[in-house]
Motif scaffolding. Structure first.
Motif, PDB file in Angstrom:
ATOM      1  N   LEU A 101       1.216  -1.483  -0.122  1.00  0.00           N
ATOM      2  CA  LEU A 101      -0.080  -0.190   0.068  1.00  0.00           C
ATOM      3  C   LEU A 101       0.985   1.428   0.222  1.00  0.00           C
ATOM      4  O   LEU A 101       0.678   2.020  -0.864  1.00  0.00           O
ATOM      5  N   SER A 102       1.476   1.293   0.595  1.00  0.00           N
ATOM      6  CA  SER A 102       2.953   2.288   0.646  1.00  0.00           C
ATOM      7  C   SER A 102       3.883   2.677  -0.216  1.00  0.00           C
ATOM      8  O   SER A 102       3.486   4.175  -1.271  1.00  0.00           O
ATOM      9  N   PHE A 103       3.709   1.853  -1.177  1.00  0.00           N
ATOM     10  CA  PHE A 103       4.522   1.924  -2.610  1.00  0.00           C
ATOM     11  C   PHE A 103       3.395   2.422  -3.592  1.00  0.00           C
ATOM     12  O   PHE A 103       3.711   3.134  -4.161  1.00  0.00           O
ATOM     13  N   LEU A 104       2.349   1.078  -3.516  1.00  0.00           N
ATOM     14  CA  LEU A 104       1.546   2.165  -4.650  1.00  0.00           C
ATOM     15  C   LEU A 104       0.880   3.047  -4.454  1.00  0.00           C
ATOM     16  O   LEU A 104       0.769   3.915  -5.764  1.00  0.00           O
ATOM     17  N   ALA A 105       0.685   3.907  -3.469  1.00  0.00           N
ATOM     18  CA  ALA A 105      -0.170   5.009  -2.862  1.00  0.00           C
ATOM     19  C   ALA A 105       0.970   6.204  -3.331  1.00  0.00           C
ATOM     20  O   ALA A 105       0.560   6.885  -3.950  1.00  0.00           O
ATOM     21  N   PRO A 140      -7.635   3.243   0.902  1.00  0.00           N
ATOM     22  CA  PRO A 140      -6.211   3.671   0.127  1.00  0.00           C
ATOM     23  C   PRO A 140      -6.724   5.254  -0.566  1.00  0.00           C
ATOM     24  O   PRO A 140      -5.723   5.661  -0.711  1.00  0.00           O
ATOM     25  N   LEU A 141      -7.499   5.396  -1.373  1.00  0.00           N
ATOM     26  CA  LEU A 141      -8.097   6.497  -2.196  1.00  0.00           C
ATOM     27  C   LEU A 141      -7.387   7.767  -1.319  1.00  0.00           C
ATOM     28  O   LEU A 141      -6.889   9.175  -1.205  1.00  0.00           O
ATOM     29  N   GLY A 142      -7.752   7.524   0.105  1.00  0.00           N
ATOM     30  CA  GLY A 142      -7.579   8.789   0.959  1.00  0.00           C
ATOM     31  C   GLY A 142      -5.659   8.635   1.697  1.00  0.00           C
ATOM     32  O   GLY A 142      -5.280   9.900   1.332  1.00  0.00           O
ATOM     33  N   VAL A 143      -4.864   7.366   1.321  1.00  0.00           N
ATOM     34  CA  VAL A 143      -4.038   7.657   1.174  1.00  0.00           C
ATOM     35  C   VAL A 143      -2.921   8.126   0.163  1.00  0.00           C
ATOM     36  O   VAL A 143      -2.316   9.574   0.544  1.00  0.00           O
ATOM     37  N   ALA A 150      10.327   9.081  -2.960  1.00  0.00           N
ATOM     38  CA  ALA A 150       9.987   8.718  -1.243  1.00  0.00           C
ATOM     39  C   ALA A 150      10.336   9.672  -0.310  1.00  0.00           C
ATOM     40  O   ALA A 150      10.468   9.118   0.666  1.00  0.00           O
ATOM     41  N   ARG A 151       9.449  10.756  -0.088  1.00  0.00           N
ATOM     42  CA  ARG A 151       8.841  11.754   0.314  1.00  0.00           C
ATOM     43  C   ARG A 151       7.361  11.163   1.072  1.00  0.00           C
ATOM     44  O   ARG A 151       7.360  11.012   2.343  1.00  0.00           O
ATOM     45  N   ALA A 152       6.769  10.818   0.130  1.00  0.00           N
ATOM     46  CA  ALA A 152       6.043  10.128   0.167  1.00  0.00           C
ATOM     47  C   ALA A 152       5.792   8.454   0.576  1.00  0.00           C
ATOM     48  O   ALA A 152       4.602   7.491   1.841  1.00  0.00           O
ATOM     49  N   VAL A 153       7.014   7.517   0.867  1.00  0.00           N
ATOM     50  CA  VAL A 153       6.716   6.799   1.132  1.00  0.00           C
ATOM     51  C   VAL A 153       6.981   6.646   3.082  1.00  0.00           C
ATOM     52  O   VAL A 153       6.506   5.784   3.372  1.00  0.00           O
ATOM     53  N   SER A 159      -5.815  -0.008   4.889  1.00  0.00           N
ATOM     54  CA  SER A 159      -5.267   0.739   4.148  1.00  0.00           C
ATOM     55  C   SER A 159      -4.632   1.099   5.603  1.00  0.00           C
ATOM     56  O   SER A 159      -4.619   2.171   6.031  1.00  0.00           O
ATOM     57  N   GLU A 160      -3.402   0.139   5.791  1.00  0.00           N
ATOM     58  CA  GLU A 160      -2.910   0.205   6.599  1.00  0.00           C
ATOM     59  C   GLU A 160      -1.226   0.675   6.255  1.00  0.00           C
ATOM     60  O   GLU A 160      -1.117  -0.383   5.506  1.00  0.00           O
ATOM     61  N   ILE A 161      -0.746   1.634   6.847  1.00  0.00           N
ATOM     62  CA  ILE A 161       0.510   1.900   5.597  1.00  0.00           C
ATOM     63  C   ILE A 161       1.771   1.308   6.558  1.00  0.00           C
ATOM     64  O   ILE A 161       1.493   1.322   7.972  1.00  0.00           O
ATOM     65  N   ALA A 162       3.088   1.413   6.196  1.00  0.00           N
ATOM     66  CA  ALA A 162       3.912   0.967   6.902  1.00  0.00           C
ATOM     67  C   ALA A 162       4.396   1.576   7.622  1.00  0.00           C
ATOM     68  O   ALA A 162       5.016   1.192   8.839  1.00  0.00           O
ATOM     69  N   PRO A 163       4.914   2.855   7.538  1.00  0.00           N
ATOM     70  CA  PRO A 163       5.648   3.907   8.709  1.00  0.00           C
ATOM     71  C   PRO A 163       4.373   3.177   9.799  1.00  0.00           C
ATOM     72  O   PRO A 163       4.680   3.690  11.127  1.00  0.00           O
ATOM     73  N   LEU A 164       3.512   3.333  10.060  1.00  0.00           N
ATOM     74  CA  LEU A 164       1.809   3.247  10.772  1.00  0.00           C
ATOM     75  C   LEU A 164       2.499   1.860  11.811  1.00  0.00           C
ATOM     76  O   LEU A 164       1.671   1.643  12.719  1.00  0.00           O
TER      77      LEU A 164
END
Lengths: 283, 296
Positions: free
Chosen positions: A67-71, A145-148, A211-214, A231-236
């Motif tokens: 999710l982190s990378f695709l978004a 995921p659209l919100g991400v 890079a910033r977004a990931v 809808s859970e991103i990697a940093p979370l």
């Protein structure tokens, strides 16, 4: 000893203070950045290969990374198109309020991410200004995921504009005039003359935005809804593992992300080196 | 006149307004401007407006109540304290790094510049995590710190460290390119005329870079006061003690005190607007003093 070593390390200069300035720089850099990052690397290495692999390929981790990378790819792609458009409009056209628009571009750099997060959520929630319009049309943005993607588009917006703008400013108008003289249409000139010259800057901006977004956290967690696997991103996920005192899992995800970030940093540097060789200026 | 008449220009050509061959037609131009502004308005201006509208939704009384409430005041105080420590630290570092890099030639300079920029490519969450791994109870130095009764993580020192990490490159990266461009001619002249190293620094170097320095400090401060991810990992979220303004916003928001959350958020948005205004002013009036700044 310094007298014997320094002349070989640095060239002679009458300006004093090299030793203390470099010494303090290296000391501070080590304490604040290098040793802490080293601690993370050491932790990750201490996991051992099989443990690390198991933690890294955990389905929830993979879903979060995907999710982190695709978004981030989605957001960076949106910003390449509109970043180029904004840079073009700001450099080439004069219109009322241009200076104000130019200043507003940097808002995502200045606005704290948590503030951006709650503001975007209030807009895109089903009862928000934008959500009210989109929800009946079948678009759910907040808590999906659209919100991400929306949040990441906001935070990475300035990068492409700010890398393309100076290059476009310095671009020689003569080549466009030459193209026009030779009978090229405006569209043709843009696609065949202007765009290739902007390509390195566009790529750099894209990579910086990506890079910033990931790594982004603050603006996303409010709007994402944070549903595991969805809808859970990697940093979370790093934060969640940390709160469970599962330091090993947190370290594994962090090490993976750090590896990817440094690879992207390397790619950005390579693009810039290539651009300097090919076009005579850094992107 | 005679020439024009003799050229016998076709009326349709003569009537069309002249357009440079390297410019777009007005229709294309205004469409592009329109689309660009619509995108900007929708993605940047609308969220900003939303912050202030939401903040005042329950009235001015609620707004000011949210700001003078003890936990909010403690959060504001902590945010100011953290910035007051982190920004000067990075300012001194930026000056030292720029002095070493711009005024001298030495091996490994490019590597050093890359390392200074490193914190920008690290996720804020990881910036916090590294300090937990180092100083936390399960961290490398955790047991030793616990024996000596020193608290770093989940206390104010951790917040300060994480903030220093994320704002680390700001001052250095504004100063390095500018000072490299300026070279060391002025300093060499001052020193050959008998000025001491310190005197040269205060009277020659510092005035030469003052606008870029201010620019770097401005951006550093905005990020220091607004940082959320890194600080949230090391803070421990203790109300009144380790809550900064962005963390306070989060807590209020998660408790559904939306108006209060947006009231505190509006202060941060105001800070962002002031930062942008001063930044634009510097770019406008002191472009020469920032020369190398453009295009980062």
């Amino acid at each position: 000893m310094p007298a014997a070593v320094l002349p070989r390390l640095k060239q002679q200069s009458v300006v004093p203070g090299f030793g203390p300035a470099l010494g303090f720089t290296l000391f501070y850099l080590s304490i604040v950045v290098l040793i802490p990052l080293g601690a993370l690397a050491l932790r990750a290495a201490g996991l051992g290969w099989s443990d690390f692999w198991q933690l890294a390929t955990d389905p929830r981790t993979l879903a979060a990374l995907r999710l982190s990378f695709l978004a981030s790819l989605g957001a960076a792609s949106i910003n390449v198109v509109f970043g180029l458009l904004l840079a073009w409009v700001l450099v080439r056209y004069d219109f009322p309020g241009r200076r104000l628009v130019d200043a507003v571009i940097d808002l995502p750099f200045a606005l704290p991410t948590a503030v951006a997060g709650i503001a975007l959520t209030s807009l895109y929630a089903p009862n928000g200004w934008v959500g009210q319009v989109l929800t009946p049309l079948g678009f759910k943005v907040a808590y999906t995921p659209l919100g991400v993607i929306v949040a990441l588009t906001f935070v990475s917006l300035p990068f492409v504009v700010r890398t393309v703008q100076p290059v476009l400013q310095d671009l020689d108008r003569d080549v466009e005039e030459a193209a026009a003289t030779l009978g090229a249409t405006r569209r043709h000139t843009f696609l065949r003359v202007v765009l290739p010259a902007l390509l390195p800057a566009l790529l750099t901006g894209y990579a910086l935005a990506l890079a910033r977004a990931v790594g982004e956290y603050g603006s996303v967690i409010f709007i994402a809804g944070n549903i595991p696997y969805v809808s859970e991103i990697a940093p979370l996920l790093i934060v969640i593992r940390l709160e469970e005192f599962n330091y090993a899992a947190a370290t594994a995800v962090a090490a993976l992300m750090l590896g990817v970030s440094f690879t992207m940093l390397l790619i950005i540097n390579l693009i810039q080196a290539w651009s300097r060789r090919r076009f005579g200026h850094g992107a | 006149m005679a020439l024009e008449a003799s050229l016998d220009i076709h009326p349709s050509v003569a009537a069309a307004p002249w357009r440079s061959p390297t410019a777009e037609s007005p229709a294309v131009k205004w469409t592009l401007i329109g689309v660009a502004l619509a995108f900007l308005g929708f993605f940047l201006v609308l969220p900003l407006v939303a912050v202030f509208v939401e903040a005042f939704r329950s009235g001015v009384g609620v707004y000011f109540e949210a700001l003078v409430e003890p936990d909010a005041v403690a959060a504001i105080r902590l945010t100011l304290l953290v910035a007051a420590i982190a920004v000067p630290c990075n300012l001194v570092f930026g000056l030292a790094a720029a002095w070493a890099i711009a005024k001298f030639e030495f091996k490994g300079k490019n590597l050093l510049i890359t390392l200074i920029d490193l914190p920008f490519s690290v996720s804020p969450v990881i910036s916090g995590l590294v300090y937990v791994l180092l100083f936390g109870s399960q961290g490398f130095l955790g047991p030793w710190l616990a024996r000596h009764g020193i608290e770093i993580v989940f206390a104010v020192p951790g917040i300060v460290l994480a903030t220093i990490f994320v704002t680390f490159p700001f001052v250095a990266r504004e100063l390095i390119p500018l000072m490299q461009e300026q070279g060391s001619g002025d300093e060499e002249a001052a020193i050959s005329l008998g000025a001491s190293g310190w005197k040269t620094f205060w009277l020659v170097t510092l005035p030469n870079v003052r606008w870029a320095l201010l620019y770097g400090v401005l951006l550093c401060n905005a990020r220091a006061m607004g940082e959320y991810g890194a600080v949230s990992v090391v803070s421990g979220h203790i109300r009144g003690l380790t809550n900064t303004m962005p963390l306070h916003v989060e807590i209020l928001y998660n408790e559904y005190s939306f108006s209060a959350a947006f009231a505190v958020a509006s202060l941060l948005a105001l800070l962002a607007l002031v930062t942008l205004s001063i930044k634009s002013f510097l770019e406008w009036r002191h472009a020469d003093g920032l020369k190398a700044v453009r295009g980062h």
